[in-house]
Enzyme design. Structure first.
Site, PDB file in Angstrom:
ATOM      1  N   LYS A 105      69.650   3.037   0.627  1.00 28.98           N
ATOM      2  CA  LYS A 105      70.346   3.280   1.891  1.00 28.98           C
ATOM      3  C   LYS A 105      71.308   2.135   2.124  1.00 28.98           C
ATOM      4  CE  LYS A 105      70.234   6.285   5.358  1.00 28.98           C
ATOM      5  NZ  LYS A 105      69.859   7.713   5.381  1.00 28.98           N
ATOM      6  N   GLY A 217      69.793  14.882  20.148  1.00 29.25           N
ATOM      7  CA  GLY A 217      70.797  14.406  19.186  1.00 29.25           C
ATOM      8  C   GLY A 217      71.636  15.587  18.774  1.00 29.25           C
ATOM      9  N   GLY A 219      74.578  15.771  16.681  1.00 24.76           N
ATOM     10  CA  GLY A 219      75.578  15.465  15.660  1.00 24.76           C
ATOM     11  C   GLY A 219      75.466  16.479  14.549  1.00 24.76           C
ATOM     12  N   ASN A 220      75.651  16.022  13.318  1.00 27.51           N
ATOM     13  CA  ASN A 220      75.616  16.931  12.172  1.00 27.51           C
ATOM     14  C   ASN A 220      74.298  17.720  12.139  1.00 27.51           C
ATOM     15  OD1 ASN A 220      74.488  17.368   9.332  1.00 27.51           O
ATOM     16  ND2 ASN A 220      76.652  17.197   8.894  1.00 27.51           N
ATOM     17  N   GLY A 222      71.777  18.031  14.413  1.00 28.72           N
ATOM     18  CA  GLY A 222      71.432  18.751  15.638  1.00 28.72           C
ATOM     19  C   GLY A 222      72.280  19.994  15.865  1.00 28.72           C
TER      20      GLY A 222
END
Ligand code: NAD
Length: 416
Positions: A105, A217, A219-220, A222
């Site tokens: 990461k 959330g 974003g992508n 959610g």
């Protein structure tokens, strides 16, 4: 502090699995720490003529099963411990869906909302100039995560290829389709999560065709969960959604497609016509069938998990539940689909992207969906069966499946 430090949480989760598996001390110790990590300072020319120095990280947690793989997060509160935790979870994630990759990461401490497009591009390129020599399809492959996008992946690939003077599309995934991205990567994380919810409903004997659901959330992960939940499960009522600026709800249901349009047009979920405000805290405690935490880590804690009323919690976010909250939810018989299983669809299609880049031959959307469904369904049942057989909560079961696979690879290599 264990409650709040994500890496301490990741280690605590591993410790429980190691004990349950009877892992030897050396393997356990090896898996508690990243094998390698990089800290870099990134000078970036800002639009106002000044130069700002950003802190960047890349953690290559474990490469026993293959090259490390994992997203890049750009966030103002990014720390090395968050990146370490996310890298550990990537290691378990690639193992749970049984793809031949390790876990890694990266991240940059920055506030993307305050950066212009030009500044973002220069930051992306600076990151590759600093970390690029440690990346590559046979070494370590980044992807998007919180506040990073396909466009950022495109700049990074371009910088890498400019440095090495060759085409290397497989060095990064989550690229736009026009330059080597895979069909189906955009919604893969949410899609994989909803496939797991579908399988959970089967083992729990629940009919979810009219189920209510809430998403923290937007974003992508959610946004796609909002629409895919209804598409894959054949119906459902979206009760509430939230983002970093607050949430909205409607007891009669929110229109998922209109909600996504509103978020994209206005940049926030608040003010959606016909909705009333709800706090992020209250959203987690709503009376609903399925709860999707899709924001950040540490949202379900010992304090609030006792008030969760959902039957299924599908963790699209990484690390949304603390170990203490896990026990509370298990005692309450809430069926938790743990993060590194629930959100493994993203890395699975990233892996498909790498495979297609290597072949230089691309699959149809249907092929991607079918292969993803197969991987997610198999992984879900391996974890569910482990939970039943070992009489442990779902996260521990998923850890046992993954850690056993990574430990076997370490042993076969003669590391321990
Ligand atoms: P994103 O940047 O697209 O969206 C993040 C969303 O969370 C935004 O809507 C933001 O407003 C909201 N948010 C931030 N802080 C919040 C808070 N305190 N309360 C409520 N909402 C808040 O990121 P994403 O890609 O959708 O990732 C979300 C989570 O899913 C992260 O934990 C990420 O690691 C995980 N994840 C994402 C992928 C992927 O492929 N995108 C894959 C695996 C896991």
């Amino acid at each position: 502090m264990t409650e709040m430090n994500p890496f301490a949480i990741a280690q605590e989760q591993l410790d429980e699995a190691a004990e349950k598996l009877g892992l030897d001390a050396a393997t356990h110790e090896l898996l508690r720490w990243p094998m390698r990590e990089y800290h870099v300072s990134l000078p970036v020319k800002m639009d106002n003529g000044t130069t700002k120095i950003f802190k960047g990280y890349r953690v290559q947690y474990n490469a026993a099963r293959g090259p490390t793989k994992g997203g890049l997060r750009w966030h103002p509160e990014e720390t090395i411990d968050t990146v370490r935790a996310l890298a550990a979870w990537m290691t378990w994630k690639t193992a749970v869906v049984d793809i031949p990759l390790g876990g890694g990461k990266g991240g940059v401490t920055c506030n993307p909302k305050e950066l212009s497009e030009g500044e973002k591009e220069r930051l992306a390129r600076a990151y590759i100039r600093a970390i690029g020599p440690q990346l590559g399809v046979h070494r370590d492959v980044p992807a998007p995560d919180v506040y990073t996008t396909p466009q950022i992946m495109a700049w990074m690939m371009d910088e890498y290829e400019t440095i090495v003077g060759e085409s290397h599309p497989g060095m990064i995934t989550g690229k736009p389709i026009a330059i080597g991205g895979s069909q189906g990567r955009g919604d893969a994380t949410a899609r994989g999560g909803v496939y797991c919810v579908r399988e959970a409903a089967k083992v729990l004997n629940l009919d979810l065709s009219n189920a209510s659901y809430a998403i923290q959330g937007f974003g992508n992960a959610g946004q796609f969960a909002a629409t895919l939940h209804r598409e894959i499960l054949g119906g459902g009522k979206l009760l509430a959604v939230s983002d970093s600026r607050g949430g909205v709800m409607n007891a009669a249901g929110l229109d998922p497609e209109a909600m996504v349009r509103h978020k994209l047009e206005t940049g926030a979920v608040k003010g959606f016509p016909g909705s009333e405000p709800i706090t992020n805290e209250a959203l987690l405690e709503l009376e609903c069938d399925v709860l999707y935490p899709a924001a950040l880590e540490g949202m379900l804690t010992e304090k609030n998990s006792g008030d969760v009323k959902a039957k299924i919690v599908c963790e699209l976010a990484n690390g949304p539940t603390t170990p203490a909250a896990d026990k509370v939810l298990h005692d309450k018989k809430v069926y938790v689909i743990p993060d590194f299983l629930a959100n493994a669809g993203g890395v699975t299609v990233s892996y498909f992207e790498q495979v297609q880049n290597t072949y230089n031959y691309y699959w149809t959307l249907e092929e991607v969906y079918e292969k993803l469904d197969q991987r997610m369904t198999t992984a879900f049942h391996a974890c569910h069966e482990m939970a039943m057989k070992s009489k442990v909560h779902n996260r521990l079961a998923a850890y046992m499946v993954s850690v056993a696979r990574v430990a076997e690879a370490c042993k076969l290599r003669g590391w321990v």
